[in-house]
Design a protein around this motif. Structure first.
Motif, PDB file in Angstrom:
ATOM      1  N   LYS A 265      -8.448   2.831  -5.338  1.00 37.62           N
ATOM      2  CA  LYS A 265      -8.352   1.839  -6.121  1.00 37.62           C
ATOM      3  C   LYS A 265      -7.695   0.517  -5.300  1.00 37.62           C
ATOM      4  CE  LYS A 265      -5.619  -0.088  -9.993  1.00 37.62           C
ATOM      5  NZ  LYS A 265      -4.551   0.171 -11.030  1.00 37.62           N
ATOM      6  N   SER A 266      -8.550  -0.628  -5.599  1.00 32.45           N
ATOM      7  CA  SER A 266      -8.540  -1.868  -4.728  1.00 32.45           C
ATOM      8  C   SER A 266      -7.782  -3.096  -5.850  1.00 32.45           C
ATOM      9  CB  SER A 266      -9.519  -2.356  -3.916  1.00 32.45           C
ATOM     10  OG  SER A 266      -9.159  -3.489  -3.276  1.00 32.45           O
ATOM     11  N   ALA A 267      -7.149  -3.763  -5.120  1.00 26.71           N
ATOM     12  CA  ALA A 267      -6.707  -5.089  -5.817  1.00 26.71           C
ATOM     13  C   ALA A 267      -6.871  -6.304  -4.970  1.00 26.71           C
ATOM     14  CB  ALA A 267      -5.214  -4.933  -6.518  1.00 26.71           C
ATOM     15  N   PHE A 268      -7.241  -7.560  -5.493  1.00 28.79           N
ATOM     16  CA  PHE A 268      -7.197  -8.740  -4.891  1.00 28.79           C
ATOM     17  C   PHE A 268      -6.766  -9.861  -5.826  1.00 28.79           C
ATOM     18  CE2 PHE A 268      -8.485 -12.084  -2.320  1.00 28.79           C
ATOM     19  CZ  PHE A 268      -9.529 -12.969  -2.780  1.00 28.79           C
ATOM     20  N   ASP A 269      -5.660 -10.398  -4.894  1.00 35.61           N
ATOM     21  CA  ASP A 269      -4.810 -11.504  -5.594  1.00 35.61           C
ATOM     22  C   ASP A 269      -4.987 -12.832  -4.644  1.00 35.61           C
ATOM     23  OD1 ASP A 269      -3.075 -13.710  -6.395  1.00 35.61           O
ATOM     24  OD2 ASP A 269      -1.751 -12.208  -7.331  1.00 35.61           O
ATOM     25  N   SER A 270      -6.081 -13.658  -5.062  1.00 32.43           N
ATOM     26  CA  SER A 270      -6.474 -14.768  -4.108  1.00 32.43           C
ATOM     27  C   SER A 270      -5.457 -15.848  -4.117  1.00 32.43           C
ATOM     28  CB  SER A 270      -7.873 -15.558  -4.892  1.00 32.43           C
ATOM     29  OG  SER A 270      -7.913 -16.848  -4.061  1.00 32.43           O
ATOM     30  N   LYS A 271      -4.483 -16.120  -5.199  1.00 27.98           N
ATOM     31  CA  LYS A 271      -3.428 -17.176  -5.211  1.00 27.98           C
ATOM     32  C   LYS A 271      -2.437 -16.514  -4.382  1.00 27.98           C
ATOM     33  CE  LYS A 271      -0.591 -19.568  -8.368  1.00 27.98           C
ATOM     34  NZ  LYS A 271      -0.135 -19.449  -9.708  1.00 27.98           N
ATOM     35  N   GLU A 272      -2.116 -15.292  -4.321  1.00 31.41           N
ATOM     36  CA  GLU A 272      -0.865 -14.878  -3.571  1.00 31.41           C
ATOM     37  C   GLU A 272      -1.487 -14.302  -2.183  1.00 31.41           C
ATOM     38  OE1 GLU A 272       2.245 -14.985  -4.259  1.00 31.41           O
ATOM     39  OE2 GLU A 272       1.439 -15.858  -6.284  1.00 31.41           O
ATOM     40  N   ARG A 273      -2.780 -14.367  -1.954  1.00 27.44           N
ATOM     41  CA  ARG A 273      -3.368 -14.247  -0.521  1.00 27.44           C
ATOM     42  C   ARG A 273      -3.010 -12.939  -0.131  1.00 27.44           C
ATOM     43  NH1 ARG A 273      -1.895 -19.856   2.644  1.00 27.44           N
ATOM     44  NH2 ARG A 273      -2.600 -21.254   1.012  1.00 27.44           N
ATOM     45  N   TYR A 274      -3.476 -11.909  -0.861  1.00 25.46           N
ATOM     46  CA  TYR A 274      -3.490 -10.516  -0.216  1.00 25.46           C
ATOM     47  C   TYR A 274      -4.425  -9.409  -1.255  1.00 25.46           C
ATOM     48  CZ  TYR A 274      -0.842  -8.848  -4.514  1.00 25.46           C
ATOM     49  OH  TYR A 274      -0.672  -8.410  -5.613  1.00 25.46           O
ATOM     50  N   SER A 275      -4.542  -8.447  -0.315  1.00 22.19           N
ATOM     51  CA  SER A 275      -5.464  -7.320  -1.205  1.00 22.19           C
ATOM     52  C   SER A 275      -4.921  -6.112  -0.840  1.00 22.19           C
ATOM     53  CB  SER A 275      -6.898  -7.399  -0.752  1.00 22.19           C
ATOM     54  OG  SER A 275      -7.655  -6.423  -1.394  1.00 22.19           O
ATOM     55  N   THR A 276      -4.955  -5.323  -1.472  1.00 24.46           N
ATOM     56  CA  THR A 276      -4.482  -3.745  -1.202  1.00 24.46           C
ATOM     57  C   THR A 276      -5.467  -2.767  -1.674  1.00 24.46           C
ATOM     58  OG1 THR A 276      -3.721  -3.499  -3.320  1.00 24.46           O
ATOM     59  CG2 THR A 276      -1.947  -4.251  -1.777  1.00 24.46           C
ATOM     60  N   LEU A 277      -5.343  -1.739  -0.892  1.00 27.62           N
ATOM     61  CA  LEU A 277      -6.450  -0.495  -1.226  1.00 27.62           C
ATOM     62  C   LEU A 277      -5.349   0.666  -1.150  1.00 27.62           C
ATOM     63  CD1 LEU A 277      -9.232   0.801  -1.371  1.00 27.62           C
ATOM     64  CD2 LEU A 277      -8.741   0.901   1.400  1.00 27.62           C
ATOM     65  N   HIS A 278      -5.339   1.493  -2.414  1.00 25.72           N
ATOM     66  CA  HIS A 278      -4.707   2.450  -2.682  1.00 25.72           C
ATOM     67  C   HIS A 278      -5.591   3.644  -2.621  1.00 25.72           C
ATOM     68  CE1 HIS A 278      -0.805   0.336  -4.274  1.00 25.72           C
ATOM     69  NE2 HIS A 278      -1.672  -0.528  -4.192  1.00 25.72           N
ATOM     70  N   ILE A 279      -4.997   4.518  -1.975  1.00 20.43           N
ATOM     71  CA  ILE A 279      -5.443   6.052  -1.733  1.00 20.43           C
ATOM     72  C   ILE A 279      -4.548   7.111  -2.446  1.00 20.43           C
ATOM     73  CG2 ILE A 279      -6.426   7.700  -0.110  1.00 20.43           C
ATOM     74  CD1 ILE A 279      -6.724   5.566   1.973  1.00 20.43           C
ATOM     75  N   ARG A 280      -5.050   8.045  -3.516  1.00 23.50           N
ATOM     76  CA  ARG A 280      -4.251   9.029  -4.086  1.00 23.50           C
ATOM     77  C   ARG A 280      -5.040  10.270  -3.480  1.00 23.50           C
ATOM     78  NH1 ARG A 280      -6.420  10.766  -8.643  1.00 23.50           N
ATOM     79  NH2 ARG A 280      -8.205   9.461  -9.900  1.00 23.50           N
ATOM     80  N   ASP A 281      -4.188  11.305  -3.753  1.00 20.31           N
ATOM     81  CA  ASP A 281      -4.618  12.489  -3.474  1.00 20.31           C
ATOM     82  C   ASP A 281      -5.609  12.591  -2.312  1.00 20.31           C
ATOM     83  OD1 ASP A 281      -6.692  15.003  -5.260  1.00 20.31           O
ATOM     84  OD2 ASP A 281      -5.005  15.230  -3.875  1.00 20.31           O
ATOM     85  N   ALA A 282      -5.038  12.170  -1.303  1.00 18.01           N
ATOM     86  CA  ALA A 282      -5.792  12.338   0.034  1.00 18.01           C
ATOM     87  C   ALA A 282      -6.387  13.149   0.485  1.00 18.01           C
ATOM     88  CB  ALA A 282      -5.017  11.447   1.142  1.00 18.01           C
ATOM     89  N   GLN A 283      -7.749  13.329   0.958  1.00 19.62           N
ATOM     90  CA  GLN A 283      -8.329  14.435   1.455  1.00 19.62           C
ATOM     91  C   GLN A 283      -8.821  14.410   2.949  1.00 19.62           C
ATOM     92  OE1 GLN A 283      -8.971  17.075  -0.730  1.00 19.62           O
ATOM     93  NE2 GLN A 283      -7.601  15.793  -2.097  1.00 19.62           N
ATOM     94  N   LEU A 284      -9.016  15.370   3.343  1.00 17.56           N
ATOM     95  CA  LEU A 284      -9.445  15.378   5.050  1.00 17.56           C
ATOM     96  C   LEU A 284     -10.635  14.185   5.112  1.00 17.56           C
ATOM     97  CD1 LEU A 284      -9.356  19.104   5.952  1.00 17.56           C
ATOM     98  CD2 LEU A 284      -7.491  17.433   6.225  1.00 17.56           C
TER      99      LEU A 284
END
Lengths: 110, 115
Positions: free
Chosen positions: A60-79
């Protein structure tokens, strides 16, 4: 200075756990793109966002242009999630030259 | 995921030699980018094209590289006189539109080693 600051530079996860990668921008970006470089060296497109959030399976990814950041969330990580993750964002103005972060090296352990 | 084709996969040259690499963008993508990625994973933008026209390039590219994207032929990037510092992964990407609102699609890269 760098326009795209990516963190952490390295990340180790056990299978089944999750975490978040982050890109901070020193200026307002119009969009962000996330990639994963796989073991064969290919850059795989994960997400392109101009705003808001997107989800694809365990990512899942999020982007906030105003706050100047983006995140990439990884859940249930696999090899197979192991690899180096990059964010990229186009520079402002009329010069469209996407600038990349330095990457997050993710290793998923059994 | 991506249909951008880069050749050769590996390239080894001596200092002073020419080094040429090629890229076939995805069909229908008029915009092509070349990046250099060093061993620290840092990306350096080199040049971009819209159709056959150069849009932007850095000084290094203008002075030491020859690049083109002819119609109906692969795009190419050629270092005129290779230096040890040119050893890197050269990545080509294509995009369906110009303007900063579209996704980049990358090839697998050409890894250049200059001895």
């Amino acid at each position: 200075g760098d326009q795209v600051e990516q963190s952490p530079s390295a990340l180790s996860l056990h299978e089944g756990t999750g975490s978040a990668l982050r890109c901070n921008f020193t200026t307002t970006m119009r969009a962000v793109q996330w990639f994963r470089k796989n073991s064969r060296g290919s850059l795989i497109n994960l997400f392109y966002l101009a705003s808001g959030t997107k989800e694809n399976g365990r990512l899942k990814s999020a982007f906030d242009s105003k706050e100047r950041y983006s995140t990439l969330h990884i859940r249930d990580a696999q090899l197979e999630d192991s690899g180096t993750y990059f964010c990229a964002a186009p520079t402002s103005g009329g010069n469209y030259k996407p600038t990349f972060g330095k990457g997050t090296s993710l290793v998923v352990h059994p | 995921n991506s249909k951008v084709i880069q050749t050769p996969r590996y390239l080894v040259k001596g200092q002073g030699q020419k080094a040429k690499m090629r890229c076939i963008p995805e069909k229908g993508h008029p915009v092509v980018f070349w990046y250099q990625q060093n061993k620290n994973n840092e990306f350096k933008f080199l040049i971009n094209f819209q159709n056959q026209e150069v849009l932007q390039q850095i000084d290094m590219t203008e002075k030491r590289f020859s690049a083109e994207c002819p119609s109906n032929s692969p795009c190419s990037l050629e270092i005129q006189s290779s230096e040890a510092g040119d050893s890197a992964l050269y990545l080509c990407a294509s995009s369906p539109h110009w303007g900063g609102a579209e996704t980049l699609y990358f090839g697998s890269g050409t890894r250049l080693t200059v001895l």
